[in-house]
Design a protein around this motif. Sequence first.
Motif, PDB file in Angstrom:
ATOM      1  N   THR A 297       0.986  -1.264   0.040  1.00  0.00           N
ATOM      2  CA  THR A 297       0.029  -0.038   0.023  1.00  0.00           C
ATOM      3  C   THR A 297       0.961   1.267   0.016  1.00  0.00           C
ATOM      4  O   THR A 297       1.788   1.439   1.037  1.00  0.00           O
ATOM      5  N   THR A 298       0.604   2.323  -1.211  1.00  0.00           N
ATOM      6  CA  THR A 298       1.341   3.375  -0.927  1.00  0.00           C
ATOM      7  C   THR A 298       0.780   4.317   0.048  1.00  0.00           C
ATOM      8  O   THR A 298      -0.459   4.175   0.321  1.00  0.00           O
ATOM      9  N   PRO A 299       1.490   5.462   0.402  1.00  0.00           N
ATOM     10  CA  PRO A 299       0.954   6.328   1.247  1.00  0.00           C
ATOM     11  C   PRO A 299      -0.376   7.168   0.712  1.00  0.00           C
ATOM     12  O   PRO A 299      -1.201   7.380   1.452  1.00  0.00           O
TER      13      PRO A 299
ATOM     14  N   MET B  79      -3.413  10.971  11.073  1.00  0.00           N
ATOM     15  CA  MET B  79      -3.398  10.735   9.531  1.00  0.00           C
ATOM     16  C   MET B  79      -2.153   9.963   9.059  1.00  0.00           C
ATOM     17  O   MET B  79      -1.993   8.942   8.690  1.00  0.00           O
ATOM     18  N   ALA B  80      -0.897  10.942   9.419  1.00  0.00           N
ATOM     19  CA  ALA B  80       0.373  10.088   9.172  1.00  0.00           C
ATOM     20  C   ALA B  80       0.982   9.085   9.728  1.00  0.00           C
ATOM     21  O   ALA B  80       1.131   8.139   8.996  1.00  0.00           O
ATOM     22  N   SER B  81       0.264   8.729  10.879  1.00  0.00           N
ATOM     23  CA  SER B  81       0.801   7.691  11.639  1.00  0.00           C
ATOM     24  C   SER B  81      -0.046   6.353  11.137  1.00  0.00           C
ATOM     25  O   SER B  81       0.703   5.433  10.926  1.00  0.00           O
ATOM     26  N   THR B  82      -1.263   6.592  10.874  1.00  0.00           N
ATOM     27  CA  THR B  82      -1.965   5.655  10.279  1.00  0.00           C
ATOM     28  C   THR B  82      -1.793   5.443   8.901  1.00  0.00           C
ATOM     29  O   THR B  82      -1.523   3.962   8.588  1.00  0.00           O
ATOM     30  N   GLN B  83      -1.473   6.061   8.210  1.00  0.00           N
ATOM     31  CA  GLN B  83      -0.834   5.911   6.818  1.00  0.00           C
ATOM     32  C   GLN B  83       0.507   5.080   6.792  1.00  0.00           C
ATOM     33  O   GLN B  83       0.697   4.178   5.950  1.00  0.00           O
ATOM     34  N   ALA B  84       1.363   5.585   7.853  1.00  0.00           N
ATOM     35  CA  ALA B  84       2.500   4.926   7.667  1.00  0.00           C
ATOM     36  C   ALA B  84       2.564   3.357   8.264  1.00  0.00           C
ATOM     37  O   ALA B  84       3.007   2.431   7.895  1.00  0.00           O
TER      38      ALA B  84
END
Length: 83
Positions: free
Chosen positions: A3-5, A71-76
């Motif tokens: 999965t990409t960011p 959002m950032a930590s979930t994406q990562a």
Amino acid sequence: MTTTPAQARTMVGTAILRIVPDADVDGVSPDADLRQTFDLDSLDFLSFVELLTQQSGVRIEEDDYPELATMASTQAFLARRSG
């Protein structure tokens, strides 16, 4: 499948919109607390986790919940775990 960011952000946005249909997902800062920003109670958060699991195929354990704070930590997290 990796999965990409960008794909992860779409998954997060889709999950949030299923729980909070009028949410401004695009206007959310990457570091904003998702639970506070979208006023998610514990049941809403569990629904969020279930929706992310369905979309990503990533099994999310309770120990992983702190990584779903922003959002950032979930994406990562999704990008890292799906690879």
